[in-house]
Design a protein around this motif. Structure first.
Motif, PDB file in Angstrom:
ATOM      1  N   LYS A 145       0.807  -1.216   0.000  1.00  0.00           N
ATOM      2  CA  LYS A 145       0.000   0.000   0.000  1.00  0.00           C
ATOM      3  C   LYS A 145       0.844   1.273   0.000  1.00  0.00           C
ATOM      4  O   LYS A 145       0.440   2.290  -0.540  1.00  0.00           O
ATOM      5  CB  LYS A 145      -0.919   0.016   1.229  1.00  0.00           C
ATOM      6  N   GLU A 146       2.023   1.200   0.620  1.00  0.00           N
ATOM      7  CA  GLU A 146       2.807   2.413   0.840  1.00  0.00           C
ATOM      8  C   GLU A 146       4.019   2.549  -0.082  1.00  0.00           C
ATOM      9  O   GLU A 146       4.724   3.553  -0.010  1.00  0.00           O
ATOM     10  CB  GLU A 146       3.295   2.447   2.301  1.00  0.00           C
ATOM     11  N   ALA A 147       4.280   1.553  -0.916  1.00  0.00           N
ATOM     12  CA  ALA A 147       5.477   1.605  -1.765  1.00  0.00           C
ATOM     13  C   ALA A 147       5.167   1.090  -3.165  1.00  0.00           C
ATOM     14  O   ALA A 147       4.229   0.311  -3.359  1.00  0.00           O
ATOM     15  CB  ALA A 147       6.604   0.785  -1.146  1.00  0.00           C
ATOM     16  N   THR A 148       5.954   1.534  -4.109  1.00  0.00           N
ATOM     17  CA  THR A 148       5.909   0.950  -5.453  1.00  0.00           C
ATOM     18  C   THR A 148       6.943  -0.165  -5.508  1.00  0.00           C
ATOM     19  O   THR A 148       7.875  -0.190  -4.701  1.00  0.00           O
ATOM     20  CB  THR A 148       6.237   2.012  -6.517  1.00  0.00           C
ATOM     21  N   PRO A 149       6.811  -1.116  -6.424  1.00  0.00           N
ATOM     22  CA  PRO A 149       7.793  -2.201  -6.515  1.00  0.00           C
ATOM     23  C   PRO A 149       9.232  -1.710  -6.662  1.00  0.00           C
ATOM     24  O   PRO A 149      10.154  -2.329  -6.124  1.00  0.00           O
ATOM     25  CB  PRO A 149       7.338  -2.976  -7.758  1.00  0.00           C
ATOM     26  N   SER A 150       9.432  -0.597  -7.363  1.00  0.00           N
ATOM     27  CA  SER A 150      10.790  -0.087  -7.558  1.00  0.00           C
ATOM     28  C   SER A 150      11.378   0.512  -6.287  1.00  0.00           C
ATOM     29  O   SER A 150      12.591   0.729  -6.205  1.00  0.00           O
ATOM     30  CB  SER A 150      10.804   0.962  -8.667  1.00  0.00           C
ATOM     31  N   GLU A 151      10.545   0.796  -5.278  1.00  0.00           N
ATOM     32  CA  GLU A 151      11.019   1.373  -4.019  1.00  0.00           C
ATOM     33  C   GLU A 151      11.417   0.311  -2.998  1.00  0.00           C
ATOM     34  O   GLU A 151      11.889   0.640  -1.912  1.00  0.00           O
ATOM     35  CB  GLU A 151       9.943   2.279  -3.423  1.00  0.00           C
ATOM     36  N   VAL A 152      11.229  -0.961  -3.337  1.00  0.00           N
ATOM     37  CA  VAL A 152      11.566  -2.069  -2.442  1.00  0.00           C
ATOM     38  C   VAL A 152      12.669  -2.894  -3.097  1.00  0.00           C
ATOM     39  O   VAL A 152      12.598  -3.208  -4.289  1.00  0.00           O
ATOM     40  CB  VAL A 152      10.330  -2.947  -2.172  1.00  0.00           C
ATOM     41  N   ASP A 153      13.695  -3.254  -2.324  1.00  0.00           N
ATOM     42  CA  ASP A 153      14.825  -3.968  -2.918  1.00  0.00           C
ATOM     43  C   ASP A 153      14.534  -5.448  -3.130  1.00  0.00           C
ATOM     44  O   ASP A 153      13.450  -5.945  -2.789  1.00  0.00           O
ATOM     45  CB  ASP A 153      16.090  -3.753  -2.094  1.00  0.00           C
ATOM     46  N   GLU A 154      15.506  -6.161  -3.703  1.00  0.00           N
ATOM     47  CA  GLU A 154      15.319  -7.558  -4.075  1.00  0.00           C
ATOM     48  C   GLU A 154      15.011  -8.438  -2.869  1.00  0.00           C
ATOM     49  O   GLU A 154      14.162  -9.335  -2.941  1.00  0.00           O
ATOM     50  CB  GLU A 154      16.577  -8.067  -4.791  1.00  0.00           C
ATOM     51  N   PHE A 155      15.689  -8.180  -1.760  1.00  0.00           N
ATOM     52  CA  PHE A 155      15.429  -8.976  -0.554  1.00  0.00           C
ATOM     53  C   PHE A 155      13.991  -8.760  -0.092  1.00  0.00           C
ATOM     54  O   PHE A 155      13.309  -9.707   0.313  1.00  0.00           O
ATOM     55  CB  PHE A 155      16.412  -8.571   0.550  1.00  0.00           C
ATOM     56  N   GLY A 156      13.527  -7.512  -0.140  1.00  0.00           N
ATOM     57  CA  GLY A 156      12.155  -7.216   0.261  1.00  0.00           C
ATOM     58  C   GLY A 156      11.132  -7.926  -0.602  1.00  0.00           C
ATOM     59  O   GLY A 156      10.126  -8.448  -0.100  1.00  0.00           O
ATOM     60  N   HIS A 157      11.364  -7.970  -1.904  1.00  0.00           N
ATOM     61  CA  HIS A 157      10.457  -8.682  -2.802  1.00  0.00           C
ATOM     62  C   HIS A 157      10.393 -10.165  -2.435  1.00  0.00           C
ATOM     63  O   HIS A 157       9.311 -10.774  -2.446  1.00  0.00           O
ATOM     64  CB  HIS A 157      10.925  -8.526  -4.251  1.00  0.00           C
ATOM     65  N   ALA A 158      11.550 -10.753  -2.107  1.00  0.00           N
ATOM     66  CA  ALA A 158      11.586 -12.173  -1.754  1.00  0.00           C
ATOM     67  C   ALA A 158      10.814 -12.446  -0.469  1.00  0.00           C
ATOM     68  O   ALA A 158      10.092 -13.446  -0.361  1.00  0.00           O
ATOM     69  CB  ALA A 158      13.039 -12.637  -1.608  1.00  0.00           C
TER      70      ALA A 158
END
Length: 441
Positions: A409-422
């Motif tokens: 809700k608070e971030a776009t995918p580009s604002e979260v790093d690879e570890f966060g996506h995992a």
């Protein structure tokens, strides 16, 4: 009878929400909008005005003309001296009425953890303060395998294995920082590195030999730890202990966790029955080492926080003070170690929980810890780039793992790093992450 009468009202409300355009604040920030009336979820959390465009005007045009939104958003991005509000705080508990909505991403272990969020000012001690080391325990002691997508769990294992391969070829990965062992790599991790490299280059003809090396190195690191553990009667300050744990340097604690984790990933997920049986016997040891690592980091951060406060007080009384560049360099180096410890905790607990889910059909809830999610920080090449992203970067900076769904809700995918996506995929599933990427693409 009441429920039957209520259904048309609920359907009418849903239809209105579907037809309503996104509010000006969410449109301006390029964030998804719940379109709830009178105030959407995001505006309610941020405590800013929520205004919907009239029927004859698009949401984008209305957002441009609504100047109150710009002022409100800017007032919420600064607090004190050049520190943005990006540390997310969650209210401690929520009632049944305030629980997750149908279809909303949530972790089964987040029962009893707050769903209402409140941003906090970002202070200089955001990553080593006492509160940042609290492990939030859930109201749910365990959860079944049906609570997770099997595809997401398998995706996590494949991701971890790819990170292991990346480490052997580049010397870095989303859980081993490129500067972490630049000056000194403990011997146990050197052995793990060479063993992993050998294992990844194995052939059908030398597989048994590679498996033997893995077994012997894993046994050796545990035996070394047992040999160096202090006896109860030991009075040597260099080998004193707290709760039976050797007072190793936090980096040494982290290195042996990294090393044993390498052997565990090989053993648990290679497919060889001998490796798997041995790795299962080591799971409790790795769990104990992770707990000792966390206690060591928490103690080290507490001592550092106290010494820093004394240094700041001394510098205020003296004319000469530490330069801003020196402070940034120290902060970056400490963050590198402490963030690596947080990521090791998350990766080990999630990976071993996934194995238990596949084997037993259930797993215990390990708790929730804070970690840094903002893209660019982990890969920053120097303290200047890191400090600039901390102060002026976009997206949430520091969030609790079991409530990381706030990133949807608070971030776009580009604002979260690879570890966060995992972590998002492992804990909330591929479907929610895919929708998140599709909505904001």
């Amino acid at each position: 009878m009441w429920e039957r009468d209520k259904q048309p009202v609920q359907k009418l409300t849903m239809l209105k929400n579907m037809r309503r355009k996104a509010c000006a604040a969410c449109t301006k920030a390029k964030r998804p909008c719940s379109k709830r009336s009178p105030c959407c979820d995001r505006c309610e959390r941020k405590n800013i005005p929520c205004r919907y465009p009239p029927i004859n005007q698009t949401a984008r045009d209305y957002a441009v003309t609504d100047g109150t939104i710009i002022a409100a958003e800017k007032s919420m991005t600064r607090a004190g001296e050049a520190y943005p509000i990006h540390v997310v705080y969650f209210e401690p508990f929520y009632s049944d009425l305030d629980g997750p909505q149908v279809g909303e991403a949530h972790h089964p272990c987040s029962i009893g953890m707050g769903r209402s969020t409140r941003p906090l000012p970002l202070g200089h001690d955001w990553f080593y303060s006492a509160d940042s080391w609290t492990i939030a325990r859930s109201g749910a002691p365990a959860f079944p395998s049906q609570a997770f997508e099997t595809a997401a769990l398998k995706h996590h294992i494949a991701t971890v294995q790819s990170w292991m391969r990346q480490w052997t070829t580049t010397g870095r990965s989303p859980f081993i920082h490129h500067r972490l062992y630049a000056l000194r790599m403990p011997r146990c991790l050197q052995d793990a590195y060479t063993t992993l490299t050998t294992y990844l280059a194995r052939t059908p003809e030398n597989s048994d030999l590679c498996f033997q090396i893995v077994q012997e190195r894993a046994t050796e690191i545990i035996e070394d730890a047992q040999r160096t553990a202090p006896t109860p009667s030991s009075g040597d300050a260099a080998t004193d202990s707290i709760g039976g744990a050797v007072l190793l340097d936090p980096v040494d604690h982290l290195a042996r966790v990294h090393a044993l984790f390498v052997y565990q990933v090989i053993g648990l997920f290679d497919g060889d029955i001998g490796l798997r049986a041995s790795a299962e016997n080591r799971m409790s040891i790795l769990t104990a080492w992770v707990a000792e690592m966390w206690e060591s980091a928490e103690l080290d951060a507490s001592i550092y926080s106290t010494m820093l406060a004394l240094d700041r007080a001394t510098n205020d009384e003296q004319t000469g003070s530490v330069s801003r560049t020196e402070e940034e360099t120290t902060a970056w180096r400490r963050w590198t170690v402490l963030e690596s410890i947080r990521r090791a905790w998350l990766l080990v607990t999630i990976t071993q929980s996934i194995y238990q889910l596949f084997k037993e059909g259930w797993s215990q809830c390990p708790g929730s810890v804070n970690w840094t999610t903002r893209a660019g920080l982990w890969d920053a090449s120097d303290q200047y780039s890191w400090s600039k992203l901390v102060a002026n970067g976009s997206g949430p900076l520091f969030v609790p793992s079991l409530r990381a769904d706030i990133l949807y809700k608070e971030a776009t995918p580009s604002e979260v790093d690879e570890f966060g996506h995992a972590i998002l995929i492992a804990q909330f599933g591929l479907e929610h992450t895919t929708k998140w990427k599709a909505q904001l693409s």
